[in-house]
Design an enzyme around this catalytic site. Structure first.
Site, PDB file in Angstrom:
ATOM      1  N   SER A  14       0.853  -1.200   0.000  1.00 56.30           N
ATOM      2  CA  SER A  14       0.000   0.000   0.000  1.00 56.30           C
ATOM      3  C   SER A  14       0.882   1.240   0.000  1.00 56.30           C
ATOM      4  CB  SER A  14      -0.878   0.019   1.254  1.00 56.30           C
ATOM      5  OG  SER A  14      -1.477   1.291   1.392  1.00 56.30           O
TER       6      SER A  14
ATOM      7  N   TYR B 291      -2.614  -1.295   9.876  1.00 49.77           N
ATOM      8  CA  TYR B 291      -2.581  -1.543   8.423  1.00 49.77           C
ATOM      9  C   TYR B 291      -1.228  -1.102   7.840  1.00 49.77           C
ATOM     10  CZ  TYR B 291      -4.157  -1.196   3.524  1.00 49.77           C
ATOM     11  OH  TYR B 291      -4.298  -1.317   2.153  1.00 49.77           O
TER      12      TYR B 291
END
Ligand code: NAD
Length: 235
Positions: A125, A138
């Protein structure tokens, strides 16, 4: 013809990667919590559960034979103030996004080692570059995936296997629209377009194109790389 497995292949980015590889003639199987259909090439499994991953891969090998391409796209997001993330929620986000990658790579690797050829692409990401408030779990997991990618590339390079990561930024998928619906994005997707240098939201096909390149023979000298596909955001 090469056999590929795409995790998270029932939705969003994983589905686009599967579609793209199929269009290029790869035999593609998917692993997902919620499979796209009930055929043997769409296996239901939780990537955090090694027994389920092994069973899914056994089914895929029975249909296709050895697997030499793996794209790890299964993932979950999470939005919570750090002080409010309890250990169960922290662990769940790490488990899917990081430990799932560990399980799937380790379970597929014997085929690649036998073939002395392989391609692994991990979808991390862009938040691992920029940081992102309320996503510490995350971002920690996705940063670890980038680290795993670099370290494993060094280990597997001599075996003919490349390992790269594609960190997407702001791609129009159910995950992104769900976050928008829960007002987690700090504005709508359309408002974010004005903050994106190329002035559009990413498409799952943009990520699929980068994966297809990294999997191709042309990319055989590229390993351990983190190839941002983000329209110029968070580079
Ligand atoms: P998505 O929710 O559309 O697809 C994710 C898929 O992963 C779903 O089909 C889901 O069922 C599957 N999945 C979730 N947990 C699983 C588990 N434990 N076992 C097996 N399958 C599981 O999301 P997406 O946007 O396509 O995300 C794909 C990847 O891209 C994820 O790793 C995500 O973190 C990453 N990513 C997406 C964006 C974005 O803007 N969409 C940005 C950065 C990173």
């Amino acid at each position: 013809m090469k056999n590929a497995v795409v995790t998270g292949g029932a939705s969003g980015i994983g589905a686009a990667v599967a579609e793209r590889l199929r269009s290029q003639g790869y035999h593609v199987a998917t692993i997902d919590l919620k499979p796209a259909d009930d055929g043997p090439l769409a296996q239901a499994a939780d990537v955090t559960d090694r027994a389920q991953v092994d069973a899914a891969l056994a089914g895929i090998r029975e249909s296709l034979g050895p697997i030499t391409v793996l794209v790890n796209a299964a993932g979950v997001d999470g939005f919570q103030r750090f002080t409010k993330i309890d250990f169960a929620e922290w662990s769940r986000v790490i488990d899917v996004n990081l430990n799932g990658v560990y399980h799937c790579i380790q379970a597929v690797l014997p085929d690649m080692l036998d073939a002395e050829w392989g391609r692994i692409v991990n979808i991390s990401s862009s938040s691992a570059h920029s940081g992102q408030p309320f996503m510490t779990h995350y971002v920690a997991a996705k940063s670890a995936v980038n680290g795993l990618t670099k370290a494993l590339a060094l280990e597997l390079g001599p075996k003919g296997i490349t390992v790269n990561a594609v960190p997407p930024g702001f791609v129009d998928t159910p995950m992104l629209r769900n976050a928008e619906g829960r007002k987690r994005l700090g504005g709508t997707v359309e408002e974010h377009i004005q903050r994106t240098p190329v002035r559009r939201v990413g498409r799952p096909e943009d990520i699929a194109a980068a994966c297809a390149f990294l999997i191709s023979e042309d990319a055989g000298y590229i390993t351990g790389q983190i190839l941002g596909v983000n329209g110029g955001r968070n580079t």
